[in-house]
Design a protein around this motif. Sequence first.
Motif, PDB file in Angstrom:
ATOM      1  N   ASP A 143      30.086 -70.403 -22.815  1.00 20.85           N
ATOM      2  CA  ASP A 143      30.444 -71.414 -21.844  1.00 20.85           C
ATOM      3  C   ASP A 143      31.945 -71.482 -21.593  1.00 20.85           C
ATOM      4  OD1 ASP A 143      27.893 -71.981 -21.405  1.00 20.85           O
ATOM      5  OD2 ASP A 143      28.024 -74.127 -21.778  1.00 20.85           O
ATOM      6  N   LEU A 150      34.472 -68.999 -13.444  1.00 19.41           N
ATOM      7  CA  LEU A 150      34.164 -69.845 -12.288  1.00 19.41           C
ATOM      8  C   LEU A 150      35.444 -70.227 -11.552  1.00 19.41           C
ATOM      9  CD1 LEU A 150      31.309 -72.121 -13.650  1.00 19.41           C
ATOM     10  CD2 LEU A 150      31.217 -70.646 -11.637  1.00 19.41           C
ATOM     11  N   THR A 163      29.053 -76.197  -5.415  1.00 21.88           N
ATOM     12  CA  THR A 163      27.634 -76.084  -5.717  1.00 21.88           C
ATOM     13  C   THR A 163      27.108 -74.679  -5.425  1.00 21.88           C
ATOM     14  OG1 THR A 163      27.344 -78.418  -5.173  1.00 21.88           O
ATOM     15  CG2 THR A 163      25.366 -77.060  -5.271  1.00 21.88           C
ATOM     16  N   TYR A 166      28.291 -72.279  -8.079  1.00 23.35           N
ATOM     17  CA  TYR A 166      27.549 -72.375  -9.332  1.00 23.35           C
ATOM     18  C   TYR A 166      26.218 -71.645  -9.244  1.00 23.35           C
ATOM     19  CZ  TYR A 166      30.872 -76.059 -10.605  1.00 23.35           C
ATOM     20  OH  TYR A 166      31.996 -76.771 -10.900  1.00 23.35           O
ATOM     21  N   TRP A 167      25.528 -71.879  -8.159  1.00 22.92           N
ATOM     22  CA  TRP A 167      24.238 -71.215  -8.006  1.00 22.92           C
ATOM     23  C   TRP A 167      24.405 -69.702  -8.014  1.00 22.92           C
ATOM     24  CZ3 TRP A 167      19.552 -72.858  -8.742  1.00 22.92           C
ATOM     25  CH2 TRP A 167      19.258 -74.209  -8.596  1.00 22.92           C
TER      26      TRP A 167
ATOM     27  N   ALA B 188      24.545 -77.754 -17.773  1.00 24.17           N
ATOM     28  CA  ALA B 188      25.603 -78.178 -18.682  1.00 24.17           C
ATOM     29  C   ALA B 188      26.967 -77.777 -18.130  1.00 24.17           C
ATOM     30  CB  ALA B 188      25.377 -77.549 -20.055  1.00 24.17           C
ATOM     31  N   LEU B 189      26.997 -76.629 -17.490  1.00 27.01           N
ATOM     32  CA  LEU B 189      28.264 -76.086 -17.012  1.00 27.01           C
ATOM     33  C   LEU B 189      28.758 -76.799 -15.764  1.00 27.01           C
ATOM     34  CD1 LEU B 189      29.511 -73.689 -18.507  1.00 27.01           C
ATOM     35  CD2 LEU B 189      28.822 -72.243 -16.607  1.00 27.01           C
ATOM     36  N   THR B 190      27.869 -77.429 -15.047  1.00 27.42           N
ATOM     37  CA  THR B 190      28.233 -77.916 -13.723  1.00 27.42           C
ATOM     38  C   THR B 190      27.924 -79.398 -13.549  1.00 27.42           C
ATOM     39  OG1 THR B 190      26.070 -77.394 -12.829  1.00 27.42           O
ATOM     40  CG2 THR B 190      27.724 -75.664 -12.759  1.00 27.42           C
ATOM     41  N   GLU B 193      25.093 -80.547 -11.303  1.00 29.88           N
ATOM     42  CA  GLU B 193      25.116 -80.359  -9.852  1.00 29.88           C
ATOM     43  C   GLU B 193      24.015 -79.382  -9.408  1.00 29.88           C
ATOM     44  OE1 GLU B 193      28.815 -79.845  -6.820  1.00 29.88           O
ATOM     45  OE2 GLU B 193      29.238 -80.316  -8.894  1.00 29.88           O
TER      46      GLU B 193
END
Lengths: 237, 237
Positions: A143, A150, A163, A166-167, B188-190, B193
Amino acid sequence: MTIAAHAIKTSNDTRGDSTRTRILDSAEHLFSECGVNGVSLRTIVAHAGVNTAAVHYHFGSKYGLLEAVFARRIVPIAKERLDLLAKCHQNPSLPPLLHQIIAAFLEPGMTGRHGGATFARLRARLAADASEETRSLLVQYFDDSSGQFLKALAKALPNLPATDLYWRFHFMLGTMVYTMANPGRIQALTKNECDPSDMDASLAYLVPFLAQGFLADPIPKAPIMLKSYKNNNKPKP
Amino acid sequence: MTIAAHAIKTSNDTRGDSTRTRILDSAEHLFSECGVNGVSLRTIVAHAGVNTAAVHYHFGSKYGLLEAVFARRIVPIAKERLDLLAKCHQNPSLPPLLHQIIAAFLEPGMTGRHGGATFARLRARLAADASEETRSLLVQYFDDSSGQFLKALAKALPNLPATDLYWRFHFMLGTMVYTMANPGRIQALTKNECDPSDMDASLAYLVPFLAQGFLADPIPKAPIMLKSYKNNNKPKP
DNA sequence: AGTTTAATCAAACGACTGCTTGAGTCAACT
DNA sequence: AGTTGACTCAAGCAGTCGTTTGATTAAACT
């Protein structure tokens, strides 16, 4: 749940190291081949040529052994990832290149330097395991670096909402894990034209595919409707 | 290795069906939660409220039970996939739309119609399992429809070499499986979201991402060099 | 020299594994 | 009414599991 004291042993004992290492090697191989629950400690010690009690002496338990197997490879992988990522920022006046970031994330774990396809398969198995113990193992080691990647991706894609980013990062993990896990699924389908166990070839095809995916238009906000891509599509720009 | 006779039972016995179905439901749930090797038959029968012998009477063995669990869901999924694919070809004068094909491939297995997230997780677990038995299960049910989807994709992407297409199909499987498997890794990372257990949202983000990836330029042929996306890295040892 | 300490060994612990047995239950047939 | 056949049950089989024990080895320290 932290790594047990057994697992972070670093001394250079004259006797212990060969036994320890042989257990780790055998366990890595058999865990990745049969799954953690699919192989017994007796099978592991037989393969390593050591006594059953040696596992509990050195690693405390079967799960402690798994932790040690995992930690041995994952620490160098995480380090190399961050080193490669740093190189992406060498010229601070330019935004980092998308391809470079993706390659920096994928390469260390997929090429042969850190356990190769064997350890990669183990990682893939653990990724599919939803148990609390396994999950904490992955989160603990990944993590931190994931957060840095990221950030770098966000800088390279300034117009992409968080968002969506992240996806897409999640999807990238998927292609990585699945490619690492599957030593032969497409092969049968494609008359051996693709060989996913050839990690170098996998990367050559994977990186441009992912980069292009990251460049897709963001999903329009507001209620997410599946219909947006169902039925009458507008052609993409 | 074919599906055992136990698994294809279809009669409507007054007594047997409830026991059979309850075993299947409990097994599906526990297999997907703990893995096939991670759960014992005793746990399954306790959860289902039936006798141990009932499993062997109805399914022959633990592996027979796994086959039955798998077959019950996968047959309708494969059928729905092909039905949706057929709809992509309704207008024969136009090439099928990339988005539609991808959605037709992904939707049936990911939405709630056929076992939902539970069965999806089981599929993901099996995909990470390289054992011969498991592999034959997947190949047996999926390779046929996969071939048809590859054809449709080739028609939608007439300029993409077959090798690149195969690889990208493989990557698509990866994003699908990983998304199905992970009920919480990015969360957990986001800060929650993204919710990968929300399969509708997953699909809304996944389909455009994949479509864009499929549209990437093909990899230049001839010796595959990683350097094509690695700027000035020193040669590796 | 003797003492300490890490490491390895054979043997065994109780708990659990997938699976089988044989008796018994109940509905559907002749 | 009696038999058949599908189904369920408690009990137990032989084997394997992760783990522990106490003795034994051998190198390192005093």
